[in-house]
Design an enzyme around this catalytic site. Structure first.
Site, mmCIF file in Angstrom:
data_model
loop_
_atom_site.group_PDB
_atom_site.id
_atom_site.type_symbol
_atom_site.label_atom_id
_atom_site.label_comp_id
_atom_site.label_asym_id
_atom_site.label_seq_id
_atom_site.Cartn_x
_atom_site.Cartn_y
_atom_site.Cartn_z
ATOM 1 C CG ASP A 151 -2.002 -1.103 1.166
ATOM 2 O OD1 ASP A 151 -1.981 -1.919 0.229
ATOM 3 O OD2 ASP A 151 -2.835 -1.160 2.092
ATOM 4 C CE LYS A 185 -4.074 -4.354 1.271
ATOM 5 N NZ LYS A 185 -4.791 -3.265 1.970
ATOM 6 C CB CYS A 238 -2.136 -2.830 5.259
ATOM 7 S SG CYS A 238 -3.856 -2.270 5.064
HETATM 8 C C1 VGL Z 1 -4.683 0.828 5.691
HETATM 9 C C2 VGL Z 1 -6.242 1.780 7.058
HETATM 10 C C3 VGL Z 1 -7.211 1.634 6.099
HETATM 11 C C4 VGL Z 1 -3.266 0.400 5.498
HETATM 12 C C5 VGL Z 1 -5.639 0.665 4.711
HETATM 13 O O1 VGL Z 1 -2.808 0.293 4.339
HETATM 14 O O2 VGL Z 1 -2.571 0.169 6.523
HETATM 15 N N1 VGL Z 1 -4.999 1.369 6.866
HETATM 16 N N2 VGL Z 1 -6.904 1.083 4.918
#
Ligand code: VGL
Ligand code: ZN
Length: 201
Positions: free
Chosen positions: A10, A108, A153
């Site tokens: 991410d 995802k 994540c």
């Molecule tokens: C994430 C919060 C919401 C992350 C993703 O990538 O850690 N955190 N969506």
């Protein structure tokens, strides 16, 4: 020799300074990750990839503010600012991240009703993304995890990797955390307890 995969979690504009769910110093991981890519025979990147109106967004829960929690059928859910909406600039990879070496990009969080922190499973912890099968059929036995955010994540992915029997190492110098109400300390404790190696601190 175990085949090791690099997992880049991410590293998207919305998690970097100026983004909708900015992680402090999030963009500092980009150069570290770029320098690691050549050392791994398998590289997998993930993208948080939500539809507008996703169930993890505070804006989808009248009366709730961002960073409050709510109960979902699969457990307690932190409510986030709208982030990583499919096709938006915020959902794109950081422009300086070297994505050409990616063997696979896993998206995802597309199910509007279930959040998905882990690269392996949605937050119900049973609906798979397919990553496990990909890694096993490529002969991968060990994972090195990097990216954003350490305490959500990255940690969920590392815990699932360990549960699935992969050797897992988190490179903390290639990660940054949200650290909501002590969530970083809790995540580090859980990872240690699960046998995840914490490196690069
Ligand atoms: C994430 C919060 C919401 C992350 C993703 O990538 O850690 N955190 N969506
Ligand atoms: Zn998300």
């Amino acid at each position: 020799m175990d085949k090791t995969a690099l997992l880049v979690i991410d590293v998207q504009n919305d998690f970097c300074p100026g983004g909708a769910l900015a992680v402090a110093d999030g963009d500092a991981v980009v150069g570290v990750i770029n320098a690691m890519l050549a050392d791994f025979p398998v590289r997998v990147f993930t993208q948080d990839w939500h539809p507008a109106g996703h169930g993890s967004f505070a804006s989808s829960h009248p009366g709730k503010a961002a960073f409050e929690t709510t109960e979902m059928p699969y457990g307690t859910q932190v409510l986030w600012p709208d982030h990583c909406v499919q096709g938006t600039k915020g959902a794109a990879f950081h422009p300086d991240l070297s994505t050409e070496p990616a063997d696979l990009i896993i998206r995802k969080g597309a199910n509007p009703a279930i959040d998905s922190y882990s690269a392996f499973f949605e937050n119900d912890r049973t609906t798979p993304t397919g990553l496990e099968g990909y890694l096993r059929t490529r002969g991968v036995e060990r994972l090195v995890l990097t990216g954003l955010a350490t305490d959500f994540c990255v940690a969920y992915s590392a815990l699932d990797a360990a549960r699935l029997g992969f050797a897992a190492e988190v490179r903390l110098d290639a990660c940054r955390a949200i650290d909501l109400d002590g969530s970083l300390g809790a995540a580090l404790d859980q990872m240690r307890a699960a046998g995840v190696t914490l490196a690069g601190a």
